[in-house]
Design a protein around this motif. Structure first.
Motif, PDB file in Angstrom:
ATOM      1  N   ASP A 151     -10.319 -17.228  -2.697  1.00 22.37           N
ATOM      2  CA  ASP A 151      -9.455 -17.716  -1.627  1.00 22.37           C
ATOM      3  C   ASP A 151      -7.979 -17.650  -2.048  1.00 22.37           C
ATOM      4  O   ASP A 151      -7.247 -18.626  -1.992  1.00 22.37           O
ATOM      5  CB  ASP A 151      -9.850 -19.146  -1.233  1.00 22.37           C
ATOM      6  N   LEU A 152      -7.580 -16.462  -2.501  1.00 20.74           N
ATOM      7  CA  LEU A 152      -6.213 -16.254  -2.970  1.00 20.74           C
ATOM      8  C   LEU A 152      -5.469 -15.335  -2.016  1.00 20.74           C
ATOM      9  O   LEU A 152      -6.077 -14.523  -1.323  1.00 20.74           O
ATOM     10  CB  LEU A 152      -6.227 -15.607  -4.366  1.00 20.74           C
ATOM     11  N   GLY A 153      -4.148 -15.447  -2.045  1.00 16.88           N
ATOM     12  CA  GLY A 153      -3.315 -14.546  -1.260  1.00 16.88           C
ATOM     13  C   GLY A 153      -2.878 -13.356  -2.094  1.00 16.88           C
ATOM     14  O   GLY A 153      -2.811 -13.420  -3.329  1.00 16.88           O
ATOM     15  N   LYS A 154      -2.573 -12.272  -1.423  1.00 22.89           N
ATOM     16  CA  LYS A 154      -2.166 -11.037  -2.102  1.00 22.89           C
ATOM     17  C   LYS A 154      -0.878 -11.239  -2.891  1.00 22.89           C
ATOM     18  O   LYS A 154      -0.726 -10.736  -3.997  1.00 22.89           O
ATOM     19  CB  LYS A 154      -1.989  -9.940  -1.039  1.00 22.89           C
ATOM     20  N   THR A 155       0.051 -12.020  -2.334  1.00 23.45           N
ATOM     21  CA  THR A 155       1.348 -12.244  -2.986  1.00 23.45           C
ATOM     22  C   THR A 155       1.199 -13.005  -4.302  1.00 23.45           C
ATOM     23  O   THR A 155       1.849 -12.676  -5.292  1.00 23.45           O
ATOM     24  CB  THR A 155       2.277 -13.033  -2.043  1.00 23.45           C
ATOM     25  N   ALA A 156       0.326 -14.027  -4.316  1.00 23.18           N
ATOM     26  CA  ALA A 156       0.142 -14.828  -5.535  1.00 23.18           C
ATOM     27  C   ALA A 156      -0.376 -13.963  -6.681  1.00 23.18           C
ATOM     28  O   ALA A 156       0.148 -14.012  -7.803  1.00 23.18           O
ATOM     29  CB  ALA A 156      -0.827 -15.978  -5.261  1.00 23.18           C
ATOM     30  N   VAL A 157      -1.384 -13.144  -6.408  1.00 24.40           N
ATOM     31  CA  VAL A 157      -1.961 -12.282  -7.457  1.00 24.40           C
ATOM     32  C   VAL A 157      -0.936 -11.248  -7.898  1.00 24.40           C
ATOM     33  O   VAL A 157      -0.791 -10.958  -9.087  1.00 24.40           O
ATOM     34  CB  VAL A 157      -3.255 -11.601  -6.943  1.00 24.40           C
ATOM     35  N   HIS A 193       2.783  -9.290 -11.999  1.00 23.71           N
ATOM     36  CA  HIS A 193       4.158  -8.887 -12.303  1.00 23.71           C
ATOM     37  C   HIS A 193       4.721  -9.720 -13.449  1.00 23.71           C
ATOM     38  O   HIS A 193       5.351  -9.178 -14.368  1.00 23.71           O
ATOM     39  CB  HIS A 193       5.017  -9.035 -11.047  1.00 23.71           C
ATOM     40  N   SER A 194       4.500 -11.029 -13.417  1.00 23.04           N
ATOM     41  CA  SER A 194       5.034 -11.884 -14.493  1.00 23.04           C
ATOM     42  C   SER A 194       4.334 -11.602 -15.823  1.00 23.04           C
ATOM     43  O   SER A 194       4.962 -11.644 -16.886  1.00 23.04           O
ATOM     44  CB  SER A 194       4.907 -13.360 -14.115  1.00 23.04           C
ATOM     45  N   ALA A 195       3.030 -11.285 -15.786  1.00 25.22           N
ATOM     46  CA  ALA A 195       2.306 -10.946 -17.020  1.00 25.22           C
ATOM     47  C   ALA A 195       2.843  -9.650 -17.614  1.00 25.22           C
ATOM     48  O   ALA A 195       3.012  -9.529 -18.833  1.00 25.22           O
ATOM     49  CB  ALA A 195       0.817 -10.819 -16.732  1.00 25.22           C
ATOM     50  N   LYS A 196       3.143  -8.666 -16.757  1.00 25.56           N
ATOM     51  CA  LYS A 196       3.717  -7.401 -17.234  1.00 25.56           C
ATOM     52  C   LYS A 196       5.073  -7.635 -17.886  1.00 25.56           C
ATOM     53  O   LYS A 196       5.381  -7.056 -18.929  1.00 25.56           O
ATOM     54  CB  LYS A 196       3.891  -6.434 -16.059  1.00 25.56           C
ATOM     55  N   ARG A 253      12.520  -7.788  -7.648  1.00 26.01           N
ATOM     56  CA  ARG A 253      11.108  -7.738  -7.281  1.00 26.01           C
ATOM     57  C   ARG A 253      10.938  -7.071  -5.926  1.00 26.01           C
ATOM     58  O   ARG A 253      11.662  -7.347  -4.987  1.00 26.01           O
ATOM     59  CB  ARG A 253      10.517  -9.150  -7.224  1.00 26.01           C
ATOM     60  N   LYS A 254       9.970  -6.193  -5.875  1.00 21.68           N
ATOM     61  CA  LYS A 254       9.668  -5.516  -4.615  1.00 21.68           C
ATOM     62  C   LYS A 254       8.804  -6.416  -3.757  1.00 21.68           C
ATOM     63  O   LYS A 254       8.012  -7.200  -4.259  1.00 21.68           O
ATOM     64  CB  LYS A 254       8.919  -4.217  -4.882  1.00 21.68           C
ATOM     65  N   ASN A 255       8.969  -6.277  -2.473  1.00 23.41           N
ATOM     66  CA  ASN A 255       8.112  -6.998  -1.535  1.00 23.41           C
ATOM     67  C   ASN A 255       6.798  -6.236  -1.427  1.00 23.41           C
ATOM     68  O   ASN A 255       6.787  -5.069  -1.021  1.00 23.41           O
ATOM     69  CB  ASN A 255       8.799  -7.087  -0.167  1.00 23.41           C
ATOM     70  N   PRO A 256       5.666  -6.871  -1.763  1.00 23.50           N
ATOM     71  CA  PRO A 256       4.389  -6.142  -1.708  1.00 23.50           C
ATOM     72  C   PRO A 256       3.974  -5.774  -0.285  1.00 23.50           C
ATOM     73  O   PRO A 256       3.113  -4.938  -0.089  1.00 23.50           O
ATOM     74  CB  PRO A 256       3.396  -7.121  -2.337  1.00 23.50           C
TER      75      PRO A 256
END
Length: 197
Positions: A7-13, A18-21, A44-47
């Protein structure tokens, strides 16, 4: 499947990835040279940029009209009366536009917000152009006839404009049995004094 399972959103993942990279990149740079570490900020790009652009293009291509009597009051553009609700327009956007352009559809909330930011309204204002003004615009009536209205306003006599408003149903109710059994259609005739307003 992953997003729906947790139950996650695309933006959160996307932000986590991105932060892990960025953290991994920072660690590698620190290991290579601790003395020459320069942090560069990336925009940051807008997904959902492709989906947003597609939605704006969809709204731009819809046939719109500017209303004659309301130009002083609003800068909105109004859609043609085929669309009775925002939900029916959204369903058309999802089923027709997104499927034919192979683009993922955005949420209903984002759709409604984009309509507002693009200054597009679904419902038409109650005021509409009269036949005389339309005929004048098309060139069937001369300037002399239009100037007569101003002359009448400046004369000593009273000048009234009479119009029939939208058809009203009485009694006003959303209960279907009452609506179909006891509906009474009312034509509301209005008169307006142009001199005294």
């Amino acid at each position: 499947m992953f997003l729906h399972t947790f139950d996650l959103g695309k933006t959160a993942v996307w932000n986590w990835k991105h932060s892990a990279k960025e953290k991994l990149k920072t660690i590698r740079e620190n290991n290579k040279s601790a003395t020459n570490s320069t942090s560069t900020k990336k925009v940051r790009k807008n997904p959902f940029q492709k989906e947003n652009d597609s939605l704006k293009e969809f709204i731009e291509r819809l046939p719109k009209m500017e209303f004659h009597y309301c130009r002083n009051e609003t800068s909105k553009y109004y859609l043609l009366p085929e669309w009775t609700s925002k939900m029916s327009l959204y369903d058309y956007y999802v089923s027709d536009w997104c499927s034919s352009n192979y683009v993922a559809s955005l949420s209903v909330a984002k759709f409604n917000n984009t309509l507002d930011t693009e200054n597009v309204s679904l419902f038409q204002p109650k005021k509409d152009a009269c036949e005389t003004c339309i005929s004048y615009k098309l060139g069937f009536i001369s300037d002399d006839m239009i100037s007569e209205k101003d002359n009448d306003k400046n004369s000593k006599e009273y000048v009234f404009a009479v119009d029939v408003r939208a058809l009203l149903s009485a009694p006003k109710s959303n209960v279907s049995s009452l609506y179909h059994k006891s509906k009474l259609n009312i034509h509301n005739c209005c008169a307006f004094n142009l001199k005294t307003k």
